[in-house]
Scaffold this active site. Sequence first.
Site, short mmCIF file in Angstrom:
data_model
loop_
_atom_site.label_atom_id
_atom_site.label_comp_id
_atom_site.label_asym_id
_atom_site.label_seq_id
_atom_site.Cartn_x
_atom_site.Cartn_y
_atom_site.Cartn_z
N LYS A 278 17.03 20.17 -13.51
CA LYS A 278 16.28 18.87 -13.38
C LYS A 278 16.87 17.78 -13.97
O LYS A 278 17.93 18.11 -15.23
CB LYS A 278 14.90 19.17 -14.35
CG LYS A 278 13.92 20.19 -13.81
CD LYS A 278 13.37 19.50 -12.44
CE LYS A 278 12.62 18.16 -12.44
NZ LYS A 278 11.36 18.61 -13.04
N GLU B 60 9.69 6.94 -17.75
CA GLU B 60 8.34 7.34 -17.96
C GLU B 60 7.88 6.72 -19.28
O GLU B 60 6.46 6.50 -19.40
CB GLU B 60 8.24 8.67 -17.76
CG GLU B 60 8.69 9.20 -16.30
CD GLU B 60 8.92 10.67 -16.35
OE1 GLU B 60 8.84 11.26 -15.15
OE2 GLU B 60 9.21 11.40 -17.37
N SER C 46 15.58 19.39 -18.23
CA SER C 46 14.47 20.37 -18.68
C SER C 46 14.79 21.58 -19.40
O SER C 46 16.12 21.93 -19.17
CB SER C 46 13.95 20.67 -17.41
OG SER C 46 13.13 21.81 -17.40
N HIS D 216 0.73 -1.14 0.05
CA HIS D 216 -0.12 -0.03 -0.08
C HIS D 216 0.94 1.26 -0.05
O HIS D 216 0.33 2.28 0.45
CB HIS D 216 -0.83 0.03 1.34
CG HIS D 216 -1.69 -1.28 1.31
ND1 HIS D 216 -3.03 -1.51 0.94
CD2 HIS D 216 -1.44 -2.41 1.98
CE1 HIS D 216 -3.34 -2.69 1.11
NE2 HIS D 216 -2.65 -3.12 1.94
#
Length: 451
Positions: free
Chosen positions: A287, A294, A281, A158
């Site tokens: 970044k 992803e 980025s 969880h």
Amino acid sequence: MSKLWGGRFSKATDATVEQFTRSIHYDQQLAKFDCWGSLAHIHVLKQAGLLKQQEFHQLQTGLNKILEMIEKGTFKPEPAFEDIHSYIQSLLEKPGFAGSAALKLHTCRSRNDQVVLDTKWYCLEQLLMTEKNLLAYMKGLHQLGQRYARVIMPGFTHMQHAIPVAFPLYCDAFIQMAERDEDRLLRIYNNIQLTMGSGALAGTFLPAAFYSQTIHPEWEKDISPATNSMDTVSDRDFIIETLSGLAIIGMHLSRLSEDLILWATTEFGFAELSDAFCTGSSLMPQKKNPDVLELIRGYTGRLYGNLVSVLVVMKGLPMTYNRDMQLDKEPLFDSFRIVQDSLKVLAPLLDNIQLKEDHIRKHLDDESLYATDMADYLVQNNVPFKQAHQLIGQLIQLKNTSGTDIKRMEDQELKKIHPLLSHKIIQDILNPEKSVKAKKSLKKRKTSFHA
Ligand code: ARG
């Protein structure tokens, strides 16, 4: 340009129809298998006396010439053709390929049968390639587990701290998934039967025995006569099974990616991805983004979409072949590409990942991770489990309300919960190595890949 079917038509096909029905821009991936299938087919025709020795030879030479062009990268199908089958037929008709002998090639054959043979053969090759990529990925996981063999980290359920686990156990979970994926691909491979002799849908006038063909030994498979021509030309189960096997692989890769994305966050701080496997980025100079992971997660959506798309295309089709079935190929090609590319980028990404061992270690200070071990201690000393669960729950509650860590609690306080608890016992239990070692229920297994 001559069509395979122009005879009964009195008007030229409308340009929009040509454009709309065409598949050559993608089914050219089947070119090699189409030639192999034709090489098998000319043996059938020769046995049947439908090709003279010389015609057989001309066709064989022409087909081998095309195969050579494919191999060298000089095979460039003309985009104006309807599909790859039509283009190869027309190329063979040219002088320098097979010439007029090519006019006999399509005897006792239909594209309906041909496209199934080609696509099955394509699947066989791609399934083996995907399996190789899976092995390299498993090796990457195994080596990562070995590199950090002594690392212990919090296990989660969880998304909450659960129980400490050894890092190799985590890696091995994904190896085990990949092993099932590999088995699944091999089962799909074994389910695929290469057949000929279905014609358009009813079979052909040639005896079944002519359609038994031994193909190159590397395939461990032969071509056999179809046992039901209607089923053969309208069957796309092999594509659906393949897409489903690939979608399941994607699901596994996506879950691993999700974990790694989380681990690379400032909040988790479990892992550092290599600069070589991240992107930046355009606006925020600080970044370093896990775009590869992803994309693997995102592509998995497309793998599911590809599976669902073929399932839906097939569900309402009347027997037998319908042109809708042409739409099976783009999803199939796309899914193989996605899974193979994902595996190819993941293997080196894993090789270059660094675990932040100090950060991980800090997370292990969370005493709640050892609550199950505390209950287990009571159980091993004859406290019924339900009672032990309740008591340790009270201990956690006491910690939360008093703000005192369990490890700082005095014997007197602990014994109020249960006389078997003591400061020393708690110190002993709050030990990640001990916690991991105490788990003895797992059976050792042999991994199927060669590390
Ligand atoms: N390009 C077609 C396909 O992929 C080949 C079969 C065409 N058959 C036909 N009867 N139009 O399905």
